[in-house]
Design a protein around this motif. Sequence first.
Motif, mmCIF file in Angstrom:
data_model
loop_
_atom_site.group_PDB
_atom_site.id
_atom_site.type_symbol
_atom_site.label_atom_id
_atom_site.label_comp_id
_atom_site.label_asym_id
_atom_site.label_seq_id
_atom_site.Cartn_x
_atom_site.Cartn_y
_atom_site.Cartn_z
ATOM 1 N N ARG A 1 46.004 48.417 57.337
ATOM 2 C CA ARG A 1 46.542 47.901 56.152
ATOM 3 C C ARG A 1 46.072 46.736 55.151
ATOM 4 N NH1 ARG A 1 47.880 54.011 53.472
ATOM 5 N NH2 ARG A 1 48.597 54.568 55.446
ATOM 6 N N SER A 2 45.801 46.083 56.132
ATOM 7 C CA SER A 2 46.000 44.357 54.903
ATOM 8 C C SER A 2 45.008 44.484 53.931
ATOM 9 C CB SER A 2 45.563 43.598 56.493
ATOM 10 O OG SER A 2 43.849 43.806 56.467
ATOM 11 N N GLY A 3 43.747 44.627 53.715
ATOM 12 C CA GLY A 3 43.090 44.915 52.764
ATOM 13 C C GLY A 3 43.369 45.565 51.156
ATOM 14 N N GLU A 4 43.665 46.949 51.952
ATOM 15 C CA GLU A 4 44.002 47.770 51.532
ATOM 16 C C GLU A 4 45.745 47.000 50.151
ATOM 17 O OE1 GLU A 4 46.940 51.612 50.503
ATOM 18 O OE2 GLU A 4 44.996 51.224 52.483
ATOM 19 N N ASP A 5 46.678 46.286 51.324
ATOM 20 C CA ASP A 5 47.730 45.907 50.418
ATOM 21 C C ASP A 5 47.092 44.735 50.075
ATOM 22 O OD1 ASP A 5 50.185 45.669 50.965
ATOM 23 O OD2 ASP A 5 51.020 44.361 51.853
ATOM 24 N N ALA A 6 46.680 43.788 50.337
ATOM 25 C CA ALA A 6 46.223 42.569 49.793
ATOM 26 C C ALA A 6 45.437 42.888 47.834
ATOM 27 C CB ALA A 6 45.158 41.619 50.507
ATOM 28 N N LEU A 7 44.603 43.627 48.028
ATOM 29 C CA LEU A 7 44.488 44.227 46.403
ATOM 30 C C LEU A 7 45.243 45.163 46.049
ATOM 31 C CD1 LEU A 7 41.621 44.616 44.718
ATOM 32 C CD2 LEU A 7 41.019 46.895 46.013
ATOM 33 N N ARG A 8 46.143 45.194 46.244
ATOM 34 C CA ARG A 8 47.741 46.198 46.012
ATOM 35 C C ARG A 8 48.142 45.053 45.655
ATOM 36 N NH1 ARG A 8 52.798 47.545 46.299
ATOM 37 N NH2 ARG A 8 52.436 46.765 48.006
ATOM 38 N N ARG A 9 48.858 44.183 45.708
ATOM 39 C CA ARG A 9 49.493 42.980 45.242
ATOM 40 C C ARG A 9 48.877 41.908 44.292
ATOM 41 N NH1 ARG A 9 54.144 42.955 48.864
ATOM 42 N NH2 ARG A 9 54.047 43.880 50.917
ATOM 43 N N TRP A 10 47.968 42.349 45.151
ATOM 44 C CA TRP A 10 47.135 41.026 43.355
ATOM 45 C C TRP A 10 46.631 42.117 42.387
ATOM 46 C CZ3 TRP A 10 42.268 39.922 47.431
ATOM 47 C CH2 TRP A 10 43.137 39.678 48.277
ATOM 48 N N ILE A 11 46.599 42.749 42.461
ATOM 49 C CA ILE A 11 45.973 43.703 41.531
ATOM 50 C C ILE A 11 46.985 43.840 40.450
ATOM 51 C CG2 ILE A 11 45.757 45.797 40.047
ATOM 52 C CD1 ILE A 11 43.250 46.433 41.674
ATOM 53 N N GLY A 12 48.908 43.734 41.396
ATOM 54 C CA GLY A 12 49.669 43.745 40.382
ATOM 55 C C GLY A 12 50.032 42.497 40.110
ATOM 56 N N TRP B 1 43.611 34.629 52.313
ATOM 57 C CA TRP B 1 43.220 34.730 53.580
ATOM 58 C C TRP B 1 44.813 35.115 54.119
ATOM 59 C CZ3 TRP B 1 45.134 31.889 56.889
ATOM 60 C CH2 TRP B 1 45.861 31.025 57.585
ATOM 61 N N ALA B 2 45.991 35.166 53.745
ATOM 62 C CA ALA B 2 47.129 35.298 55.081
ATOM 63 C C ALA B 2 46.698 36.313 54.665
ATOM 64 C CB ALA B 2 47.821 33.952 54.886
ATOM 65 N N MET B 3 47.352 37.080 53.700
ATOM 66 C CA MET B 3 47.814 38.555 53.836
ATOM 67 C C MET B 3 46.332 39.347 54.558
ATOM 68 S SD MET B 3 49.642 39.406 50.855
ATOM 69 C CE MET B 3 47.878 38.727 49.099
ATOM 70 N N LEU B 4 45.121 38.853 53.903
ATOM 71 C CA LEU B 4 43.884 39.272 54.368
ATOM 72 C C LEU B 4 43.816 39.778 55.982
ATOM 73 C CD1 LEU B 4 41.136 38.811 51.663
ATOM 74 C CD2 LEU B 4 42.877 40.786 52.352
ATOM 75 N N GLY B 5 44.462 38.158 56.379
ATOM 76 C CA GLY B 5 44.379 37.985 58.394
ATOM 77 C C GLY B 5 44.965 38.878 59.037
ATOM 78 N N ARG B 6 46.560 39.489 58.281
ATOM 79 C CA ARG B 6 47.375 40.458 58.831
ATOM 80 C C ARG B 6 45.939 41.427 60.225
ATOM 81 N NH1 ARG B 6 50.843 43.638 56.795
ATOM 82 N NH2 ARG B 6 49.538 43.820 54.800
ATOM 83 N N PRO B 7 46.840 41.706 60.933
ATOM 84 C CA PRO B 7 46.472 42.870 61.826
ATOM 85 C C PRO B 7 46.900 43.613 62.028
ATOM 86 C CG PRO B 7 47.944 41.529 62.973
ATOM 87 C CD PRO B 7 47.943 40.612 61.912
ATOM 88 N N ASP B 8 46.224 44.288 60.520
ATOM 89 C CA ASP B 8 47.409 45.638 60.487
ATOM 90 C C ASP B 8 45.885 46.431 59.315
ATOM 91 O OD1 ASP B 8 48.527 47.957 57.817
ATOM 92 O OD2 ASP B 8 49.645 47.956 59.937
#
Length: 715
Positions: free
Chosen positions: A553-564, A544-551
Amino acid sequence: MSSDNGPGDGGAEGPPPEQLALIRESVRGADVPRAKPRTWRGAALAKDRPVARVLVDKGVLHLDRYFDYAVPEELDADAQPGVRVRVRFGAGRHRVRDGRREGGGLIDGYLIERRDESDYSGPLAALAQVVSPEPVLGEELLGLARAVADRYAGSLADVLQLAVPPRSARAEKRASPEPLPAPPAPDAGTWARYEHGPAFLAALASGAAPRAVWNALPGPEWSEEIARAVAATLASGRGALVVVPDGRTAARVDAGLTGLLGKGHHALLTADAGPEKRYAQWLAVRRGSVRAVVGTRAAMFAPVRDLGLVAIWDDGDDSHSEQHAPQPHARDVLLLRASLDKCAFLVGGWSCTVEAAQLVESGWARPLTAGRDQVRRTAPLVRTVGDTDLARDEAARAARLPSLAWQAVREGLKTGPVLVQVPRRGYVPRLACAQCRAPARCAHCAGPLQAQDAGALRCEWCGREEHSWHCPECGGFRLRAQVVGARRTAEELGRAFPAVPVRTSGREHVLDTVPDAPALVVSTPGAEPVAEGGYAAALLLDGWAMLGRPDLRSGEDALRRWIGAAALVRPQGDGGTVVVVAEPTLRPVQALVRWDPVGFAVRELAERAELGFPPVSRMAAVSGTPEAVAEFLAAVESPPDAEVLGPVPLPPTLPGRPRRPGAPPPGEQWERALIRVPPGSGSALAAALKTAQAARMARGSGEPVRVRIDPPDIG
């Protein structure tokens, strides 16, 4: 030195008349010494094409044009288009030499072309020196640099500083190897796992220019698949360019190409090589001795001859965004190269960015994916657990792990290493109320509080220390870590599993690989080492810390890092399990569970289209002091359909902390405004911003204004 020439590159339009007026005024105001026109008294000039058109290495917009110089006879042979030269430029102390009046400081530049006559009617200064007879700036690279400068409202000189590496005399004297013959076309290999994979390779080998968005299957095969795409392009007699986010990734593609083709067919361009070796490899590419390049961000400008394929891996990685002016993105530069050179284009990754999804939605590129059955066979099992379970689960007390995660670690350690991804570095970087979990904020500026190594509470925005914090929501006085860093997590896991070795990988020390043996590997996103044989399990903590960023691209970036991270885990059939600690109902979490990054990117693109957000729209960020931003916005002749958002205050830069791109200097208060235009008006917006910035620089306005086209962070 001419002041009437517009900044073209064979058809490009010059600046508007009002900008030219300011340019002429600024140049004529400087006492620039010149030789007499056409008489060249006191100097013997080149008999053929005695005028050299030069781009001076001054990265300022109001001088983003060419200047004419005379070519002395002694420099005639070496002063050829594309070479580095030195010229006198600007006001300075004057002297008389060989009957010519000279002055101004010496400055580097590039000789663009030789001409018979100058468009300028006044006297011309002579070239001072040819730095090297090696032509480093060809017509294709010059055209690409001009296109990038126009897209990002920057200067051509700034782009060339990114495109052409610094000179090394010893590297220039070194002979480049003879080019190797084209290799045979490779077989499909693991490309057969994708529905149109073999057809894509066959098109490259036949000399065609397919454009594809590739959603790679999890596992280590991706590097060999890129190598086969490069080999197929080389088999057609053309060159190939691959851009990757970091040196570790480049080394994997390098190993794949070497194993498939042997040495000598490609060059590796990374910062780890050192200036001299890197320049020697760059020269080998420019001279045509090497037809393929693999490298990090700067390699996007590599002068590959007969370019047949440009490819980028993991285009959502922050490393692909250049931090030096004009801050281009590698994906956009390769898109320009694909259009200018009419070559094939491939953007690939385990995840999928919204920009890549837009290429498919617009019909410019085709999807290159595997069937769902193939995805299920190669992907690990993904399970979720809500973050609130950490507070209720008894098992979480030992190492802040819920029972499901605890079980996954214990089972995984029986057969191999277990990866633990944490979204922050350090030791308890974020704090919250232990009772209600409201973020702990500064009483003065509402900035986030931090406590490094159990020290005093300090605000990240204003730097003030907080000695008597209490929660404004519930009145509590106890704090807990919102996100526990890699070092703290390693300590807690070490106590929970005392017989298991614990390794950490992060900014200070990044591991490349780990052996196939039971171990806990704690890593920050992007620093995950590759496990031989794959990880038995992976834990993705504090999602949730990555998803909660006020940005945006937060959701897109969190999913990219998780899948990586999850792509490094063994397939489900071999027992591979991934546990993500995040709210299961959130869209990025569901996309991870289904292993459907393409579907997530398509839905995200549709939502951004409704809201008018990038990449559907083009956007520019203008930052500076409130007065400077207001003055600049009033001077910009934006397209009629432009919309100005803001300005709003920017968070201050703390003393002693690194300054983010576009952030204010320490101690200054800046604002930022966003200018948004619909599709089709991006070029007009960039031209308007460049014109306004050039006029401002020509006037010598004191307060700086930063302009960035398509900023990656607009949250």
